[in-house]
Design an enzyme around this catalytic site. Structure first.
Site, PDB file in Angstrom:
ATOM      1  N   ARG A  96      -5.451   1.453  -4.735  1.00  0.00           N
ATOM      2  CA  ARG A  96      -4.628   0.898  -3.663  1.00  0.00           C
ATOM      3  C   ARG A  96      -4.674  -0.625  -3.698  1.00  0.00           C
ATOM      4  NH1 ARG A  96      -8.834   4.067  -0.226  1.00  0.00           N
ATOM      5  NH2 ARG A  96      -8.674   5.120  -2.205  1.00  0.00           N
TER       6      ARG A  96
ATOM      7  N   ASP B 144      -6.843  -1.668   1.516  1.00  0.00           N
ATOM      8  CA  ASP B 144      -7.370  -0.601   2.360  1.00  0.00           C
ATOM      9  C   ASP B 144      -8.088  -1.250   3.549  1.00  0.00           C
ATOM     10  OD1 ASP B 144      -7.916   1.962   3.147  1.00  0.00           O
ATOM     11  OD2 ASP B 144      -9.639   2.230   1.830  1.00  0.00           O
TER      12      ASP B 144
ATOM     13  N   ARG C 226       0.839  -1.199   0.000  1.00  0.00           N
ATOM     14  CA  ARG C 226       0.000   0.000   0.000  1.00  0.00           C
ATOM     15  C   ARG C 226       0.875   1.250   0.000  1.00  0.00           C
ATOM     16  NH1 ARG C 226      -4.985   2.145   2.099  1.00  0.00           N
ATOM     17  NH2 ARG C 226      -4.877   4.353   1.564  1.00  0.00           N
TER      18      ARG C 226
ATOM     19  N   ASP D  38      -9.867  -0.084   7.072  1.00  0.00           N
ATOM     20  CA  ASP D  38     -10.345   1.047   7.863  1.00  0.00           C
ATOM     21  C   ASP D  38     -11.169   0.566   9.046  1.00  0.00           C
ATOM     22  OD1 ASP D  38      -9.279   3.077   6.253  1.00  0.00           O
ATOM     23  OD2 ASP D  38     -10.996   3.015   4.894  1.00  0.00           O
TER      24      ASP D  38
END
Length: 268
Positions: free
Chosen positions: A213, A216, A204, A218
């Site tokens: 990307r 990811d 990344r 989150d």
């Protein structure tokens, strides 16, 4: 007043070698340990079977093992390791409070004891998963495996992975998105550091905001915590506008309540 069910061990005497002074590490001294565990005792109360409860004798032996097989300069570190070890013993232990007392601590003044205490617990966290570079499915599956292999993290469930259109910067390949439900002993920032590590290991690069990307990860929810600082915002600040987050969340936890918007996932 609502009170949680608990099992409490109080005043467990353990002779161990902890302290800043060299003689404390060599000669050793007595420590007193109290441990209170948040455990649902109703199953054991109804069945009268030890198998349906947490065995406090085994917990006592585990505390002794941690304290006698290690040497810590600080009882703060000792308490932290004991709390972690107790939580890892049994998933039914939802939280633990530890107090370690050091009678006759060498401070050069008369005193009865010095003590530290800490409370640690399991946290339910939802993590959004995404990728649109490389073998996205393999990258996400590897990331989930790495999360589960990380100390203090256990993956409980993973949603179906769905193909979605890019958000923000639309001139890029479609994404593969999903979500994972995990339990963790880590703080929000400790967890964020581990997720960033896994992202970096997947190649990344943070070059373009909302850009393409390889991976990811989150944090969407951390229990019902509401927090915001320069590095982290929980709940995720824009999750309610992102169908690629809401759809996987509806699959994993349809009635999870957004702690700020006060709406369930099925209602967003």
């Amino acid at each position: 007043m609502h009170r949680q069910d608990t099992i409490r061990i109080e005043g467990l005497e353990i002779f161990a070698n902890h302290g800043v002074l060299p003689e404390e590490n060599v000669l050793g001294q007595k420590f007193l340990v109290s441990c209170e565990m948040e455990v649902d005792i109703r199953p054991a109360g109804l069945s009268n079977r030890i198998e349906d409860s947490v065995n406090y004798a085994e917990v006592s032996q585990r505390i002794k093992q941690v304290m006698t097989e290690n040497t810590f300069n600080l009882i703060e570190a000792c308490a932290e390791h004991v709390a972690k070890a107790v939580l890892e013993m049994d998933e039914r232990i939802r939280g633990v409070w530890i107090e370690i007392s050091k009678p006759w601590a060498p401070v050069g003044l008369p005193l009865r004891t010095v003590a530290v205490s800490c409370e640690r617990r399991r946290h339910e966290v939802f993590v959004a998963l995404g990728s649109n570079l490389g073998d996205s499915r393999a990258l996400i599956e590897e990331a989930v495996a790495k999360m589960d292999a990380t100390a203090g993290i256990q993956v409980e469930a993973v949603s179906t992975l769905i193909e979605t259109e890019p958000y923000g910067v639309t001139d890029q390949p479609s994404f593969l998105n999903g979500a994972a439900r995990i339990t963790t002993l880590l703080t929000p920032h400790e967890l964020l550091d581990e997720l960033h590590r896994i992202e970096a290991e997947a190649g990344r690069e943070r070059i373009i905001h909302w850009g393409p990307r390889t991976l990811d990860l989150d944090i969407i929810f951390y229990d019902d915590l509401v927090m915001s600082d320069d590095d982290l915002c929980i709940p995720h600040v824009d999750m309610h506008n992102r169908s690629f987050v809401i759809e996987p969340m509806k699959e994993l936890a349809p009635y999870k309540m957004h702690p700020v918007l006060k709406k369930r996932m099925v209602d967003l």
